[in-house]
Design an enzyme around this catalytic site. Structure first.
Site, PDB file in Angstrom:
ATOM      1  N   LYS A  75       0.864  -1.189   0.000  1.00 54.11           N
ATOM      2  CA  LYS A  75       0.000   0.000   0.000  1.00 54.11           C
ATOM      3  C   LYS A  75       0.901   1.239   0.000  1.00 54.11           C
ATOM      4  CE  LYS A  75      -3.851   2.009   2.681  1.00 54.11           C
ATOM      5  NZ  LYS A  75      -4.702   1.836   3.881  1.00 54.11           N
ATOM      6  N   SER A 150      -9.748   1.851   2.758  1.00 56.60           N
ATOM      7  CA  SER A 150      -8.844   2.624   1.932  1.00 56.60           C
ATOM      8  C   SER A 150      -7.810   1.772   1.189  1.00 56.60           C
ATOM      9  CB  SER A 150      -8.099   3.664   2.770  1.00 56.60           C
ATOM     10  OG  SER A 150      -7.264   3.024   3.722  1.00 56.60           O
ATOM     11  N   SER A 174      -9.960  -0.498   6.976  1.00 60.53           N
ATOM     12  CA  SER A 174      -9.334  -0.397   5.649  1.00 60.53           C
ATOM     13  C   SER A 174      -8.628  -1.639   5.139  1.00 60.53           C
ATOM     14  CB  SER A 174      -8.349   0.759   5.620  1.00 60.53           C
ATOM     15  OG  SER A 174      -9.054   1.945   5.423  1.00 60.53           O
TER      16      SER A 174
HETATM   17  N1  GLN Z   1     -13.147   4.125   5.995  1.00 56.58           N
HETATM   18  C1  GLN Z   1     -12.612   4.590   7.235  1.00 56.58           C
HETATM   19  C2  GLN Z   1     -12.183   6.034   7.082  1.00 56.58           C
HETATM   20  O1  GLN Z   1     -12.498   6.594   6.097  1.00 56.58           O
HETATM   21  C3  GLN Z   1     -11.469   3.733   7.672  1.00 56.58           C
HETATM   22  C4  GLN Z   1     -10.235   4.016   6.922  1.00 56.58           C
HETATM   23  C5  GLN Z   1      -9.076   3.209   7.382  1.00 56.58           C
HETATM   24  O2  GLN Z   1      -9.206   2.176   8.046  1.00 56.58           O
HETATM   25  N2  GLN Z   1      -7.894   3.696   7.066  1.00 56.58           N
HETATM   26  O3  GLN Z   1     -11.564   6.610   7.907  1.00 56.58           O
END
Ligand code: GLN
Length: 484
Positions: A75, A150, A174
């Site tokens: 990532k 994400s 995420s």
């Molecule tokens: N979707 C969540 C957010 O927008 C979690 C994102 C994540 O785990 N990095 O913050």
């Protein structure tokens, strides 16, 4: 098709010199070249560098290593020395990482090939990769849909067999949410299990790095490699990591599995509900005991998360100021330089969160929002600790619905935030969780994710349950249709 191998198969065959690390790496590169124009999981990759790493592995005499010859994608939030590090943001410009993250060093030591930069929501803020400053990754089961986020690039790349495994990060879901939507395995370790050194921070008290793999054995292997204490991360626990593959013995008799009453919510898709119910029955048949539990503060989790996570993000992202890294927009004085740089460099979701986080930390509002949220966070953690006095693990859907269409929720941040309702509490509580395939919706055919939540440092128990379930089903063997 060597790119379709699991970690276990790759290592066995490379070790036996049936295949070379170069052949596996080349197969992955060929696959990326063939499909990534459509899938868009990769921001970039360095073919020559990957093949050079593979050649070094083919020459090494140290062949007992657990990831010998396995190409693993990163990532775009993990530092790989000399490689681009952008967090899918414009603000970092042409920055390249100056050191390897601890997890990257551990992968190298284990014989892996570090391959490519995977797309994500900017600074890991989002649930669909639509917040990437560059482009949206697509779901390998249906290119009109999002892969989740994400870590959408990390999930899509594994589900499309572009690479054997990947790493992502999970702050509120995420890893687990994109794993569910793409149909692969994703693991969020207990807070402190895996070093965050070299991970660009979003919300430091919630972030954990974890693996995406094709099956549970691979997940256990990769988790074993990346876990453990690191003097460079003071929040990593000084406790040796076990060999997680040893937990995969298929014996789940007598394990108590909690079903949280509060997770039966209105927006739960009937096909998701049916698949999860069938999975629970499967586990029960194998000897697990099902217990209804209550997590009474569940309703507050999303609100608490968006206070704690934005507060921490507003502090963490202060370092992107046009002075230290990346792009710079000049101004008459430093303040103008900062605001022009940050105005030009950050996307709308990141700005929204910095503003929200700064607000909840500001004097006068700190007590009403941030401090209150921290107290409710403790209540949420206590809900889990109390439940874990009665059960060994908790089982839930990973997401309320299968993958949604690109554009469907991108204009409505609140709708987007709700796609994480089942994953967010895990990070607030600091416990571990995994998502794995447990079926498909019918029309269109899209993967459904099953989530196991485990006690702090209860990784072995949820891997054991997940493995027992996987062994009695064939969902993980289904291949996404892209480019086949
Ligand atoms: N979707 C969540 C957010 O927008 C979690 C994102 C994540 O785990 N990095 O913050």
């Amino acid at each position: 098709m060597l790119n379709e191998l699991t970690i276990a198969e790759t290592v066995r065959r490379v070790r036996a010199r049936e295949i070379s690390a170069r052949q596996v790496t080349q197969a992955c590169i060929d696959r990326v070249k063939k499909i990534d124009g459509d899938l868009k999981a990769f921001l970039s990759y360095d073919e020559a560098d990957a093949l050079a790493q593979a050649d070094a592995i083919d020459q090494t005499s140290d062949r007992d290593r657990p990831l010998l010859g396995v190409p693993i994608g990163m990532k775009d939030v993990l530092s790989v020395k000399g490689h681009p590090l952008n967090c899918s943001s414009r603000i970092l410009g042409d920055f390249r990482a100056i050191y390897d993250a601890t997890v990257v060093q551990k992968l190298r030591d284990a014989g892996a090939i570090i391959f490519g930069r995977l797309n994500m929501d900017e600074f890991a803020m989002g649930s669909s990769t639509e917040n990437s400053a560059f482009f949206t990754t697509r779901n390998p089961w249906d290119l009109a849909r999002i892969p989740g986020g994400s870590s959408g690039g990390s999930a899509a790349a594994v589900a499309a067999d572009e690479v054997i495994a990947t790493l992502g990060s999970d702050t509120g879901g995420s890893i687990r949410q994109p794993a569910a939507l793409c149909g692969c395995v994703g693991f969020k370790p207990t807070y402190g299990r895996v070093s965050r050194y070299g991970l660009v921070a979003f919300a430091s008290s919630l972030d954990q790095i974890g693996p995406f793999t094709k099956d549970i054995r691979d997940c256990a292997t990769l988790l074993t490699v990346i876990s453990g204490h690191d003097p460079f991360d003071s929040t990593s626990v000084p406790q040796a990591a076990p060999d997680y593959t040893k937990a995969l013995d298929g014996n789940i008799k007598g394990l108590k599995l909690g079903l949280p009453r509060e997770y039966v919510v209105g927006g739960l898709d009937p096909e998701v509900k049916a698949a999860v119910t069938a999975a629970v029955e499967n586990l029960q048949k194998q000897g697990a005991e099902i217990v209804e539990i209550s997590l009474p503060h569940t309703d507050y989790a999303v609100a608490v998360y968006y206070i704690v996570a934005t507060a921490e993000a507003s502090a963490n992202l202060a370092r992107f100021d046009g002075i230290r890294y990346g792009i710079r927009e000049n101004g008459a004085d430093p303040i103008e330089l900062y605001s022009k740089t940050r105005g030009a460099g950050f996307g709308p979701e990141v700005k929204r969160r910095i503003i929200l986080g700064t607000y909840v930390l500001s004097s006068g509002y700190y007590d009403a929002f941030y401090l209150r949220a921290q107290k409710v966070r403790t209540l949420i953690r206590n809900d889990f600790l109390r439940a874990f006095e009665k059960v060994d693990a908790i089982v839930t859907p990973t997401t309320p619905t299968a993958a949604f269409k690109a554009g469907e929720k991108s204009d409505d941040p609140l709708q987007m935030y709700l796609s994480d309702i089942f994953t967010i509490s895990c990070n607030l509580a600091g416990i571990c969780g995994l998502s794995m395939p447990c079926g498909f919706t019918k029309n269109p055919k899209l993967p459904i994710g099953l989530q196991f939540l485990g006690k702090p440092f209860g990784e072995e128990t949820i891997l054991k349950l997940a493995h027992a379930y996987e062994q009695s089903t064939a969902w993980h063997k289904e291949k996404s249709p892209i480019g086949r």
